[in-house]
Design a protein around this motif. Structure first.
Motif, PDB file in Angstrom:
ATOM      1  N   MET A 178      63.581 -48.217  16.206  1.00 56.76           N
ATOM      2  CA  MET A 178      63.833 -49.415  15.415  1.00 56.76           C
ATOM      3  C   MET A 178      62.773 -50.490  15.604  1.00 56.76           C
ATOM      4  SD  MET A 178      66.399 -48.463  13.712  1.00 56.76           S
ATOM      5  CE  MET A 178      66.713 -50.006  12.883  1.00 56.76           C
ATOM      6  N   THR A 179      62.253 -50.619  16.815  1.00 58.74           N
ATOM      7  CA  THR A 179      61.218 -51.634  17.049  1.00 58.74           C
ATOM      8  C   THR A 179      59.869 -51.221  16.478  1.00 58.74           C
ATOM      9  OG1 THR A 179      60.794 -50.687  19.249  1.00 58.74           O
ATOM     10  CG2 THR A 179      62.332 -52.552  19.125  1.00 58.74           C
ATOM     11  N   ALA A 180      59.717 -49.947  16.105  1.00 59.92           N
ATOM     12  CA  ALA A 180      58.460 -49.483  15.508  1.00 59.92           C
ATOM     13  C   ALA A 180      58.477 -49.550  13.986  1.00 59.92           C
ATOM     14  CB  ALA A 180      58.185 -48.045  15.955  1.00 59.92           C
ATOM     15  N   LEU A 181      59.580 -49.957  13.386  1.00 53.26           N
ATOM     16  CA  LEU A 181      59.676 -49.989  11.934  1.00 53.26           C
ATOM     17  C   LEU A 181      58.715 -51.021  11.335  1.00 53.26           C
ATOM     18  CD1 LEU A 181      63.543 -49.802  11.346  1.00 53.26           C
ATOM     19  CD2 LEU A 181      61.859 -47.978  11.036  1.00 53.26           C
ATOM     20  N   PRO A 182      58.146 -50.719  10.184  1.00 55.11           N
ATOM     21  CA  PRO A 182      57.230 -51.688   9.561  1.00 55.11           C
ATOM     22  C   PRO A 182      57.934 -52.970   9.135  1.00 55.11           C
ATOM     23  CG  PRO A 182      57.713 -49.856   8.061  1.00 55.11           C
ATOM     24  CD  PRO A 182      58.259 -49.476   9.406  1.00 55.11           C
ATOM     25  N   GLU A 183      59.255 -52.909   8.904  1.00 52.14           N
ATOM     26  CA  GLU A 183      59.983 -54.120   8.516  1.00 52.14           C
ATOM     27  C   GLU A 183      60.139 -55.117   9.666  1.00 52.14           C
ATOM     28  OE1 GLU A 183      62.063 -50.731   6.133  1.00 52.14           O
ATOM     29  OE2 GLU A 183      60.992 -50.963   8.032  1.00 52.14           O
ATOM     30  N   ARG A 184      59.928 -54.655  10.898  1.00 45.76           N
ATOM     31  CA  ARG A 184      60.058 -55.494  12.089  1.00 45.76           C
ATOM     32  C   ARG A 184      61.383 -56.273  12.092  1.00 45.76           C
ATOM     33  NH1 ARG A 184      56.750 -52.571  13.831  1.00 45.76           N
ATOM     34  NH2 ARG A 184      54.692 -53.109  14.655  1.00 45.76           N
ATOM     35  N   PRO A 185      62.514 -55.592  12.025  1.00 53.91           N
ATOM     36  CA  PRO A 185      63.798 -56.313  11.982  1.00 53.91           C
ATOM     37  C   PRO A 185      64.091 -57.028  13.294  1.00 53.91           C
ATOM     38  CG  PRO A 185      64.174 -53.987  12.376  1.00 53.91           C
ATOM     39  CD  PRO A 185      62.704 -54.131  12.082  1.00 53.91           C
ATOM     40  N   ARG A 186      64.766 -58.150  13.195  1.00 56.44           N
ATOM     41  CA  ARG A 186      65.301 -58.784  14.396  1.00 56.44           C
ATOM     42  C   ARG A 186      66.522 -57.982  14.835  1.00 56.44           C
ATOM     43  NH1 ARG A 186      65.549 -64.849  12.143  1.00 56.44           N
ATOM     44  NH2 ARG A 186      65.517 -63.700  10.179  1.00 56.44           N
ATOM     45  N   ILE A 187      66.559 -57.618  16.094  1.00 54.26           N
ATOM     46  CA  ILE A 187      67.578 -56.695  16.581  1.00 54.26           C
ATOM     47  C   ILE A 187      68.475 -57.390  17.593  1.00 54.26           C
ATOM     48  CG2 ILE A 187      67.996 -54.504  17.785  1.00 54.26           C
ATOM     49  CD1 ILE A 187      65.234 -53.591  16.781  1.00 54.26           C
ATOM     50  N   ILE A 188      69.776 -57.227  17.401  1.00 53.14           N
ATOM     51  CA  ILE A 188      70.763 -57.687  18.378  1.00 53.14           C
ATOM     52  C   ILE A 188      71.521 -56.471  18.876  1.00 53.14           C
ATOM     53  CG2 ILE A 188      72.814 -59.086  18.795  1.00 53.14           C
ATOM     54  CD1 ILE A 188      71.959 -60.924  16.559  1.00 53.14           C
ATOM     55  N   VAL A 189      71.536 -56.287  20.178  1.00 50.43           N
ATOM     56  CA  VAL A 189      72.342 -55.247  20.811  1.00 50.43           C
ATOM     57  C   VAL A 189      73.565 -55.912  21.422  1.00 50.43           C
ATOM     58  CG1 VAL A 189      72.468 -53.583  22.714  1.00 50.43           C
ATOM     59  CG2 VAL A 189      70.433 -53.676  21.273  1.00 50.43           C
ATOM     60  N   VAL A 190      74.741 -55.412  21.069  1.00 51.83           N
ATOM     61  CA  VAL A 190      75.964 -55.871  21.713  1.00 51.83           C
ATOM     62  C   VAL A 190      76.370 -54.794  22.710  1.00 51.83           C
ATOM     63  CG1 VAL A 190      78.338 -56.623  21.428  1.00 51.83           C
ATOM     64  CG2 VAL A 190      76.645 -57.137  19.652  1.00 51.83           C
ATOM     65  N   ASP A 191      76.278 -55.130  23.990  1.00 47.24           N
ATOM     66  CA  ASP A 191      76.644 -54.175  25.032  1.00 47.24           C
ATOM     67  C   ASP A 191      78.113 -54.357  25.393  1.00 47.24           C
ATOM     68  OD1 ASP A 191      75.753 -52.205  27.209  1.00 47.24           O
ATOM     69  OD2 ASP A 191      76.842 -53.752  28.302  1.00 47.24           O
ATOM     70  N   ASN A 192      78.886 -53.306  25.169  1.00 44.46           N
ATOM     71  CA  ASN A 192      80.332 -53.361  25.375  1.00 44.46           C
ATOM     72  C   ASN A 192      80.716 -53.013  26.814  1.00 44.46           C
ATOM     73  OD1 ASN A 192      81.530 -54.249  22.943  1.00 44.46           O
ATOM     74  ND2 ASN A 192      81.157 -52.275  21.978  1.00 44.46           N
ATOM     75  N   GLY A 193      80.176 -53.797  27.754  1.00 43.73           N
ATOM     76  CA  GLY A 193      80.571 -53.630  29.151  1.00 43.73           C
ATOM     77  C   GLY A 193      80.014 -52.398  29.821  1.00 43.73           C
ATOM     78  N   SER A 194      78.781 -52.032  29.500  1.00 39.97           N
ATOM     79  CA  SER A 194      78.182 -50.846  30.122  1.00 39.97           C
ATOM     80  C   SER A 194      78.094 -50.986  31.634  1.00 39.97           C
ATOM     81  CB  SER A 194      76.781 -50.592  29.557  1.00 39.97           C
ATOM     82  OG  SER A 194      76.834 -50.193  28.214  1.00 39.97           O
ATOM     83  N   ARG A 195      78.216 -49.841  32.301  1.00 45.15           N
ATOM     84  CA  ARG A 195      78.122 -49.799  33.768  1.00 45.15           C
ATOM     85  C   ARG A 195      76.916 -48.995  34.237  1.00 45.15           C
ATOM     86  NH1 ARG A 195      83.824 -47.128  33.240  1.00 45.15           N
ATOM     87  NH2 ARG A 195      82.466 -46.237  31.642  1.00 45.15           N
ATOM     88  N   ASP A 196      76.004 -48.681  33.312  1.00 40.87           N
ATOM     89  CA  ASP A 196      74.872 -47.807  33.637  1.00 40.87           C
ATOM     90  C   ASP A 196      73.530 -48.538  33.624  1.00 40.87           C
ATOM     91  OD1 ASP A 196      74.600 -48.269  30.947  1.00 40.87           O
ATOM     92  OD2 ASP A 196      74.380 -46.167  30.371  1.00 40.87           O
TER      93      ASP A 196
END
Length: 291
Positions: free
Chosen positions: A19-37
């Motif tokens: 996703m970060t390599a896309l030519p559109e360069r989208p702004r990305i939000i990751v919602v982490d649902n309480g990961s433990r890793d």
């Protein structure tokens, strides 16, 4: 671009690399649902330009709502930690929304990794029987696939986003009924391509249980009584006779008081479209409750 994740660090990092390599360069939000890793720290180290919203618990699909509350763009694209958009797909979906102001969402064609065959649900979308107005750029849908769709952010918010009651598993159907009830249209686009490499980390029986429960809840929340009874019978005939199915039905029955309390039947034009989908849904291999 909004991505929800939980305990799939490696898969999320792979998706973010795409996703970060896309030519559109989208702004990305990751919602982490309480990961433990260590997901949050890993994203910060590998992709410092990606915004992370760290939840203390597992919000399921509602994590997407949190992200949409914070965006300022007119459209929001979703993907999961095991899906990613092809170069140019985001631009194409946004162009369709720009050109058609009554369109609430564009769902893409999903190619399944590693062989790049079409997802089994594709025929349902490509040959949707829902009548579409002449201006529609593709087949009309009555539901989306959240991990492969772009939505008009204001329409998403006005419809209430994803239901906390449903949590996850078929959560799109209720949202889309409410969008349709508000006069919005949804379409599928052949040339908007999304890749899916299914995570081996998921629990298919638990996801099946949630899917059955949520299908029954959504049916009784929005469909007229005769249609709800018919759809319920169809679902119950299709499920395996095992403990997971029994738990799903028990959970659906346990929620009946709030379902009846919050029940709001869709307008007639929405119900007519939903009825047209009953036969394709009944015979679809993509909707069989197995696993």
């Amino acid at each position: 671009m909004v991505i929800i994740t939980r305990d799939r660090r490696a898969e999320l990092l792979r998706t973010l690399a795409h996703m970060t390599a896309l030519p559109e360069r989208p702004r990305i939000i990751v919602v982490d649902n309480g990961s433990r890793d260590g997901t949050v720290a890993a994203v910060a180290a590998a992709h410092p330009g990606v915004r992370v919203i760290a939840s203390s618990g597992n919000l399921g699909a509602v994590g997407r709502n949190l992200a949409v509350e914070r965006i300022t763009t007119p459209y929001v694209a979703f993907c999961d930690d095991d899906t990613w958009w092809e170069p140019g797909a985001l631009r194409r979906a946004a162009d369709l929304l720009d050109a058609h102001p009554r369109l609430a969402s564009v769902t893409g064609r999903i190619l399944v990794e590693p062989g790049l065959g079409e997802d089994p649900i594709t025929p349902e979308l490509r040959y949707s029987p829902v009548p579409a107005p002449g201006w529609m750029p593709g087949p009309a849908l009555m539901s989306i696939l959240a991990g492969a769709s772009m939505l008009r952010a204001d329409a998403f918010r006005a419809a209430g986003g994803f239901s906390p009651r449903l949590w996850i598993g078929g959560e799109e159907e209720l949202l889309c009924m409410d969008l349709a009830a508000r006069g919005w249209w949804m379409c599928w686009a052949e040339d908007v391509v999304v890749h899916h490499q299914a995570s081996p980390a998921r629990d298919p029986r638990h996801r099946r249980m949630l899917g059955i429960r949520n299908t029954l809840w959504t049916t009784w929340l929005r469909r007229p009584a005769d249609s709800a009874l018919r759809r319920t019978a169809t679902v119950l005939r299709s499920v395996p006779r095992d403990r997971a199915s029994a738990r799903a039905v028990a959970a659906a029955l346990a929620g009946l008081p709030w379902v009846l309390r919050e029940r709001q039947v869709v307008p007639d034009h929405v119900e007519r479209a939903l009825r047209l989908l009953e036969e394709p849904q009944r015979t679809s291999p993509a909707r069989r409750y197995v696993g």
